[in-house]
Scaffold this active site. Structure first.
Site, PDB file in Angstrom:
ATOM      1  N   HIS B 272      -4.341 -18.054  26.711  1.00  0.00           N
ATOM      2  CA  HIS B 272      -4.251 -16.456  26.825  1.00  0.00           C
ATOM      3  C   HIS B 272      -3.190 -16.105  27.765  1.00  0.00           C
ATOM      4  O   HIS B 272      -2.110 -15.283  27.458  1.00  0.00           O
ATOM      5  CB  HIS B 272      -5.535 -15.945  27.107  1.00  0.00           C
ATOM      6  CG  HIS B 272      -5.600 -14.541  27.187  1.00  0.00           C
ATOM      7  ND1 HIS B 272      -5.848 -13.648  26.063  1.00  0.00           N
ATOM      8  CD2 HIS B 272      -5.151 -13.587  28.137  1.00  0.00           C
ATOM      9  CE1 HIS B 272      -5.847 -12.437  26.400  1.00  0.00           C
ATOM     10  NE2 HIS B 272      -5.479 -12.401  27.733  1.00  0.00           N
ATOM     11  N   GLU B 273      -3.255 -16.640  29.123  1.00  0.00           N
ATOM     12  CA  GLU B 273      -2.302 -16.427  30.222  1.00  0.00           C
ATOM     13  C   GLU B 273      -0.798 -16.801  29.788  1.00  0.00           C
ATOM     14  O   GLU B 273       0.188 -16.273  30.384  1.00  0.00           O
ATOM     15  CB  GLU B 273      -2.935 -17.024  31.586  1.00  0.00           C
ATOM     16  CG  GLU B 273      -4.340 -16.330  31.898  1.00  0.00           C
ATOM     17  CD  GLU B 273      -4.464 -14.804  32.075  1.00  0.00           C
ATOM     18  OE1 GLU B 273      -3.120 -14.264  32.359  1.00  0.00           O
ATOM     19  OE2 GLU B 273      -5.626 -14.199  31.893  1.00  0.00           O
ATOM     20  N   HIS B 276       0.828 -14.276  28.063  1.00  0.00           N
ATOM     21  CA  HIS B 276       1.482 -13.199  29.031  1.00  0.00           C
ATOM     22  C   HIS B 276       2.789 -13.762  29.694  1.00  0.00           C
ATOM     23  O   HIS B 276       3.760 -13.041  29.978  1.00  0.00           O
ATOM     24  CB  HIS B 276       0.475 -12.726  30.210  1.00  0.00           C
ATOM     25  CG  HIS B 276      -0.780 -11.925  29.624  1.00  0.00           C
ATOM     26  ND1 HIS B 276      -0.595 -10.666  29.060  1.00  0.00           N
ATOM     27  CD2 HIS B 276      -2.059 -12.027  29.610  1.00  0.00           C
ATOM     28  CE1 HIS B 276      -1.673 -10.150  28.880  1.00  0.00           C
ATOM     29  NE2 HIS B 276      -2.706 -10.926  29.025  1.00  0.00           N
ATOM     30  N   GLU B 302      -0.860  -7.540  25.708  1.00  0.00           N
ATOM     31  CA  GLU B 302      -2.009  -8.248  25.381  1.00  0.00           C
ATOM     32  C   GLU B 302      -1.614  -8.813  23.994  1.00  0.00           C
ATOM     33  O   GLU B 302      -2.461  -9.481  23.664  1.00  0.00           O
ATOM     34  CB  GLU B 302      -3.236  -7.189  25.201  1.00  0.00           C
ATOM     35  CG  GLU B 302      -4.657  -7.764  25.480  1.00  0.00           C
ATOM     36  CD  GLU B 302      -4.935  -8.617  26.304  1.00  0.00           C
ATOM     37  OE1 GLU B 302      -4.476  -8.395  27.306  1.00  0.00           O
ATOM     38  OE2 GLU B 302      -6.252  -9.194  26.145  1.00  0.00           O
TER      39      GLU B 302
END
Lengths: 501, 501
Positions: B272-273, B276, B302
């Site tokens: 997930h990170e 980003h 997001e």
């Protein structure tokens, strides 16, 4: 701020305004320190461009704060306000910082910075290739700008040019005081070196043969730092290619470089940097963010690291504490006696940073004499290599003819125009020996304290006499308070004779 | 800056001056980001006081820069200068940032900040004790100030109050657009959840039983980040108690929290990170330091993390790549099928941050409806718990009566007055599904690309269509350019039906 006015009669609005301004400036210094530390320890290579731009912007902002027009008027007005003794000391330091920031015109600062970067940058390659002829014109340009700087500072402060350079690193120090103390040194040191090397020639040498894992060395380093009272709630230890002690009040960060073939250098490096770090951790909390809350000088700073490394670290009693720890972490068989012989080996050599504590001052004497002569014009850059070789011959019996790389091209300081800094190293050694003598007058012999496990008593003395004073005292006042007398190089002689003969 | 004037006719001095000012501001943002990251990962506890003071000083300085009087005039003048299309986009974003910094009067910002800290601080304890009655007055004060803020923003921008809050996080988004998209969601999601849970009830569950060392998880994490194209020359990965993606352009730093009893959460957290982080690493270099060089919005941000985690990360084809890596680093026997069942388990629950991708939008729908009503005054804070319970019942079949802790007291956002942020999470999921659909129209099915080892083709598409655009396009333009159409929640429905039914 402390010393809040308790009555209108004690009000000092100009001082208060100055104090707020310096506090504000210190908050931006915080990010300067953080940026430096991060760059040396954490930053990936790709981050360099953005960091460089941000640091340049911050430097500009700091320059604006430090030269703010309100300061001149504020300093004049505050001097007429009713201030406590400590506030007056803070005001003295404020004035010093303002002078340092404003004495030299911006275009000269910029010219010297640019020429310094150019010279340093080229030097990194030129040194490798022993390229004196390439280096010489760059150094000449830096020295010319440094002489100009020295003259401007001298005129403004009403002191001789080389004193004005010393003033940047060791406020209050003069060429006369250095001549007196370093002059004495020249009288006894060369013969002492001869005696010591003769004596050691009869002792067996010690060599290391092993591979020492970084993690094991790291664990040993942290245990040592704890032993030396470093507060890990108020600091960190990390790895960087050039060890240093940085960070900010309340968060002092020191770094180490580990060599898997030789643990001894990193080990003493850690002890040295921990000396710097404890000084920083022990500065007066109530004066954080104010000039009076800063470390006294480069020489006093170095005295704390050298106290830890040379007075304490390589003393037999400390090595006795160290030996089982080395054994436990590194599983390397080494007796306390071997450790002592390794760490107290005296050997005249070409390189300052590799020198032992006995020959080290010779490297400084040489540089001190060269700097003075470069600044007063009696020595030209062209004549520097010959001067170097003659002095090395005289002080350490080493010929450096034609070896520029390990001669006058070995240090970074002059490439950046940082003349006046070198004396701090030997001043540090002298202060450290004198502090130890004074300390032992009160506490008894250091070795006995160590044998009783009362290591912290030494640090309590340093904290009381030095750390907690910050810049509230001048260096002379600090020495008088701690030792009852002014700087005297005889304690270094006494220390070296006792340990090495 | 790019687009340098090539002739006097193309000169734009006001724009250039603005560009320099924003560049300067970005250099101070650099230290803000560094200070935040360091605080979360490296700083010892004793450093908090000095860091807090320095960060407050920096925040004040940034506020001054962002509200500098020269900006209003400069923006007006620059709009009349001959600018390229990209410069005009940058000017639009400059105006947006200036508006955001100046719309709300300083005393209201301060009051809301103070009340927010107070509410958040008390909430940390109150939540543990399910103390709704203690929390309620604090939240009421925060909501009152937030309504005041919304009204001021609304009046200035000429849009409804809740839209004015959305504008802070998702510029250009409106309540009407959200009502349309989220309204659709309400129609099909509850029944889909029912179908999926019925289906999964017939499948065996998966549980973890093992201890997973931090170092092994760290190694796995770094290998995954490399697989996902994270550039370690331009960033780092560290440990912090709350995972985040921070740092600065050229130096993006993401953090992870490892749990020795369960590796699966940190693993998807890293993915997930990394989503980003790749967005940040892929922003247009030529526009670094300018508003046009920043990420588009919270929702688009997001969408990149959710693309990595939900579209890519838990897809069967990616889990097939993951499984042998887990095996190798963690030595834990788990088939690809077990991994898939574990990561696609759908289970209605109380807590938003623990929700799977199917039930997650219900948590957002509920908060979106509540926020709108709190802002327009049709819902009082006193009635919030009942509203919460009714909606949880309706959307997920869960009763939360009396359970404030895991009901309306579970999130930090409202305690700080951050209303308008929650929709970004589900917008991100919608954007991500739509991007995947558009991408597959060009590249073919993602699963086939993965089977061919052409993972980077996906990222090249994202870089081309999204990352490299920074804020040069509005969100609507970005969607149109990438997908040929505006945001449409039907792709999320399609994605969920395909994966789960």
């Amino acid at each position: 701020m402390n010393d809040k006015p308790d009555s209108p009669a004690n009000s000092h609005p100009s001082y208060d305004k100055l104090a707020r301004h310096f506090q504000k400036t210190s908050h931006f210094e915080h990010f300067n320190a953080l940026g430096d530390w991060d760059q040396a320890t954490m930053m990936p290579t790709g981050g360099a461009a953005a960091r460089g731009e941000a640091m340049a912007e911050l430097a500009l902002h700091l320059h604006e704060l430090k030269t703010a027009p309100m300061l001149a008027e504020g300093l004049a007005q505050a001097s007429r306000e009713p201030l406590s003794g400590e506030q007056r000391a803070n005001l003295r330091e404020m004035r010093y910082h303002y002078q340092q920031a404003t004495l030299v015109p911006g275009d000269l600062v910029q010219a010297k910075t640019l020429q310094g970067y150019k010279c340093e940058n080229a030097w990194r390659e030129q040194r490798k290739h022993n390229d004196w002829h390439g280096f010489k014109p760059n150094l000449e340009a830096v020295i010319a700008l440094t002489r100009e700087e020295a003259q401007i500072r001298a005129d403004a402060l009403g002191i001789p040019p080389y004193d004005a350079l010393l003033d940047k690193f060791e406020p209050g120090m003069t060429t006369a005081k250095l001549d007196a103390n370093f002059g004495q040194l020249q009288l006894w040191l060369p013969s002492l070196i001869q005696e010591v090397t003769d004596k050691q020639a009869r002792e067996p040498g010690v060599s290391l043969n092993g591979k020492f894992g970084v993690q094991a060395q790291q664990n040993l380093a942290r245990e040592l730092m704890q032993l030396l009272g470093f507060d890990f709630n108020q600091g960190r230890q990390d790895i960087s290619s050039h060890p240093f002690c940085g960070g900010v009040p309340g968060d002092i960060r020191l770094t180490t470089r580990f060599d898997e073939a030789d643990f001894t250098s990193a080990l003493m490096g850690i002890i040295h940097e921990t000396g710097h770090a404890r000084y920083e951790q022990g500065l007066p909390q109530a004066w954080r963010g104010q000039p009076a809350g800063l470390a006294r000088s480069m020489g006093i700073h170095e005295s704390q690291s050298l106290f830890c490394e040379m007075q304490l670290g390589i003393s037999p009693a400390f090595l006795a504490m160290l030996q089982p720890k080395i054994q436990r972490h590194l599983h390397y068989p080494m007796t306390q006696d071997e450790l002592a012989r390794l760490y107290t080996r005296v050997k005249p050599g070409l390189i300052r940073v590799d020198a032992d504590e006995v020959t080290y001052p010779c490297h400084i004497l040489l540089r001190f004499e060269a700097e003075k002569a470069l600044i007063d014009g009696s020595l030209s850059v062209a004549d520097l290599p010959d001067f170097w070789s003659q002095q090395m011959q005289r002080l350490l019996g080493i010929n450096t003819d034609g070896n520029y790389r390990d001669g006058c091209m070995q240090d970074i300081h002059w490439t950046l125009g940082e003349l006046g800094y070198f004396p701090s190293y030997t001043l540090g050694a002298m202060y450290a020996a004198q502090f130890r003598f004074a300390m032992e007058q009160t506490l008894g012999p250091m070795d006995e304290l160590l044998a009783q496990g009362r290591l912290e008593a030494l640090f309590a003395w340093l904290e009381d006499k030095i750390w907690s004073k910050g810049c509230l005292l001048t260096t002379d006042e600090l020495m008088l308070g701690a030792c009852g007398e002014a700087l005297d190089g005889k304690y270094l002689e006494r220390h070296l004779r006792q340990r090495y003969l």
